[in-house]
Design a protein around this motif. Structure first.
Motif, PDB file in Angstrom:
ATOM      1  N   VAL A   1      -2.442   6.441   3.412  1.00 20.53           N
ATOM      2  CA  VAL A   1      -3.296   6.605   4.585  1.00 20.53           C
ATOM      3  C   VAL A   1      -4.701   6.064   4.299  1.00 20.53           C
ATOM      4  CG1 VAL A   1      -4.407   8.284   6.103  1.00 20.53           C
ATOM      5  CG2 VAL A   1      -2.006   8.577   5.473  1.00 20.53           C
ATOM      6  N   VAL A   2      -5.253   6.440   3.144  1.00 21.94           N
ATOM      7  CA  VAL A   2      -6.596   5.989   2.774  1.00 21.94           C
ATOM      8  C   VAL A   2      -6.639   4.468   2.603  1.00 21.94           C
ATOM      9  CG1 VAL A   2      -8.402   6.123   1.021  1.00 21.94           C
ATOM     10  CG2 VAL A   2      -7.166   8.192   1.706  1.00 21.94           C
ATOM     11  N   LEU A   3      -5.630   3.916   1.955  1.00 18.76           N
ATOM     12  CA  LEU A   3      -5.585   2.469   1.734  1.00 18.76           C
ATOM     13  C   LEU A   3      -5.449   1.705   3.048  1.00 18.76           C
ATOM     14  CD1 LEU A   3      -3.253   2.380  -1.393  1.00 18.76           C
ATOM     15  CD2 LEU A   3      -5.664   1.733  -1.336  1.00 18.76           C
TER      16      LEU A   3
ATOM     17  N   ASP B   1      -3.534  -1.239  11.433  1.00 18.96           N
ATOM     18  CA  ASP B   1      -3.235  -0.412  12.592  1.00 18.96           C
ATOM     19  C   ASP B   1      -2.766   0.952  12.099  1.00 18.96           C
ATOM     20  OD1 ASP B   1      -2.447   0.752  14.943  1.00 18.96           O
ATOM     21  OD2 ASP B   1      -0.976  -0.785  15.487  1.00 18.96           O
ATOM     22  N   MET B   2      -3.524   1.998  12.413  1.00 19.54           N
ATOM     23  CA  MET B   2      -3.242   3.312  11.858  1.00 19.54           C
ATOM     24  C   MET B   2      -2.192   4.088  12.641  1.00 19.54           C
ATOM     25  SD  MET B   2      -5.017   3.437   9.155  1.00 19.54           S
ATOM     26  CE  MET B   2      -4.770   5.158   8.736  1.00 19.54           C
TER      27      MET B   2
ATOM     28  N   LEU C   1       1.879   8.251  12.608  1.00 18.98           N
ATOM     29  CA  LEU C   1       3.181   8.693  13.100  1.00 18.98           C
ATOM     30  C   LEU C   1       4.077   9.089  11.927  1.00 18.98           C
ATOM     31  CD1 LEU C   1       5.234   9.111  15.358  1.00 18.98           C
ATOM     32  CD2 LEU C   1       5.831   6.679  15.178  1.00 18.98           C
ATOM     33  N   PHE C   2       4.066   8.275  10.870  1.00 22.74           N
ATOM     34  CA  PHE C   2       4.870   8.592   9.679  1.00 22.74           C
ATOM     35  C   PHE C   2       4.409   9.899   9.042  1.00 22.74           C
ATOM     36  CE2 PHE C   2       5.666   8.392   5.112  1.00 22.74           C
ATOM     37  CZ  PHE C   2       7.019   8.099   5.084  1.00 22.74           C
ATOM     38  N   VAL C   3       3.097  10.086   8.932  1.00 26.98           N
ATOM     39  CA  VAL C   3       2.570  11.322   8.346  1.00 26.98           C
ATOM     40  C   VAL C   3       2.949  12.525   9.213  1.00 26.98           C
ATOM     41  CG1 VAL C   3       0.468  12.562   7.724  1.00 26.98           C
ATOM     42  CG2 VAL C   3       0.668  10.134   7.200  1.00 26.98           C
ATOM     43  N   ALA C   4       2.849  12.368  10.522  1.00 26.92           N
ATOM     44  CA  ALA C   4       3.199  13.470  11.424  1.00 26.92           C
ATOM     45  C   ALA C   4       4.669  13.854  11.286  1.00 26.92           C
ATOM     46  CB  ALA C   4       2.881  13.075  12.866  1.00 26.92           C
ATOM     47  N   LEU C   5       5.545  12.863  11.207  1.00 26.93           N
ATOM     48  CA  LEU C   5       6.973  13.147  11.039  1.00 26.93           C
ATOM     49  C   LEU C   5       7.240  13.808   9.691  1.00 26.93           C
ATOM     50  CD1 LEU C   5       8.551   9.883  12.529  1.00 26.93           C
ATOM     51  CD2 LEU C   5       8.532  12.176  13.551  1.00 26.93           C
ATOM     52  N   SER C   6       6.546  13.351   8.656  1.00 31.49           N
ATOM     53  CA  SER C   6       6.713  13.939   7.324  1.00 31.49           C
ATOM     54  C   SER C   6       6.287  15.401   7.317  1.00 31.49           C
ATOM     55  CB  SER C   6       5.898  13.147   6.294  1.00 31.49           C
ATOM     56  OG  SER C   6       6.329  11.810   6.219  1.00 31.49           O
ATOM     57  N   LEU C   7       5.165  15.701   7.971  1.00 35.91           N
ATOM     58  CA  LEU C   7       4.700  17.085   8.036  1.00 35.91           C
ATOM     59  C   LEU C   7       5.616  17.935   8.914  1.00 35.91           C
ATOM     60  CD1 LEU C   7       0.843  16.554   8.300  1.00 35.91           C
ATOM     61  CD2 LEU C   7       2.176  17.295   6.305  1.00 35.91           C
TER      62      LEU C   7
END
Length: 288
Positions: free
Chosen positions: A204-206, A213-214, A219-225
């Motif tokens: 995410v930081v990189l 485009d974040m 979306l990937f982080v949200a699904l992972s959480l």
């Protein structure tokens, strides 16, 4: 040089035509061999040797976004980590519960198989790291190794080997520290999820630093959480601890000022380590 096209052929892949040359030695290089440098591209030989122009190797060697060395194998540390996980997974399958119980994350508990009290609070601090490389079930192992391979393959080339190694170790330790703080002392926990989620935080930081485009990243982080908090038997503490630890370390890695880059980078790594140790000491005092 190909007489028909007029283009030279890559010095490592004679069947491939190319119009790119190494900025140091001027040998023709194809896209497979190109290593990005501050100006143009360099061939693997010049990157490996750090020379070709007669100048000091470290001064001319191309650097990663975080200031580490650019290596020809951008996944070496990732491969080593997967190898360690695989070796321990095989050992678990062969040796069984007695072996697992000696390495799994346990805060403080009586183990009837060993006939003694075990856990981090009993002085077995090594469990904070060994548990981060330990798996019992095949789906759990495969899921974490796929995540390590895919996301690690993105992060490692951006940080360099030394910084990437520190990121992985501190992510795993941060995940275990939060497990130790929150979970019941006799609750066992294991798996490389802390490291994998540390890599997610790093990614995410990189991505933000590279101005990508974040939206797909978030979306990937949200699904992972979502998976973290909805699937039974998941240690959310390891995931959140690794995620936060990985993001903090990487933020320092890529935003440190050039004139004192290493001081800031390793200083923040030391700070994260001190926070983890403080959590462990406080929890140990509470349990004992």
């Amino acid at each position: 040089m190909d007489p028909q096209s007029g283009l030279p052929r890559c010095y490592r892949h004679p069947d491939t035509e190319t119009g790119i040359r190494c900025t140091r030695c001027e040998k023709p290089i194809c896209p497979q061999c190109m290593v990005s440098a501050s100006v143009g591209f360099q061939c693997p030989d010049c990157v490996r040797n750090g020379s070709g122009t007669g100048h000091a190797p470290d001064a001319n060697r191309p650097r990663t976004l975080a200031g580490g060395r650019v290596e020809t194998d951008g996944r070496l540390v990732t491969k080593i980590l997967i190898g360690i996980n695989l070796a321990l997974f095989i050992a678990v399958q062969v040796l069984g519960d007695r072996f697992t119980d000696q390495l799994v994350m346990i805060g403080y508990a009586y183990n009837p198989l060993l006939g003694e009290v075990v856990g981090v609070a009993d002085g077995e601090w090594y469990r904070l790291l060994t548990s981060a490389f330990l798996h019992q079930e095949i789906p759990h192992f495969l899921f974490n190794m796929i995540g390590l391979w895919v996301i690690g393959g993105i992060v490692e080339p951006e940080l360099g080997r030394i910084r990437y190694t520190l990121l992985c170790l501190l992510s795993g330790l941060s995940g275990s520290a939060l497990v130790y703080l929150v979970d019941a002392p006799n609750q066992a926990s294991l798996g490389a999820s802390g490291i994998v989620y540390g890599l997610i935080g790093s990614w995410v930081v990189l991505a933000r630093r590279r101005r990508y485009d974040m939206r797909p990243v978030f979306l990937f982080v949200a699904l992972s959480l979502l998976l973290t908090f909805t699937r039974p038997g998941i240690s959310w503490e390891a995931h959140i601890g690794g995620l936060v630890g990985g993001a903090l370390v990487t933020f320092a890695m890529v935003h440190a000022p050039r004139e004192r880059r290493e001081l800031v980078q390793y200083g923040v790594c030391g700070l994260v380590l001190l926070i983890d140790l403080g959590i462990v000491l406080a929890r140990t005092a509470a349990l004992t």
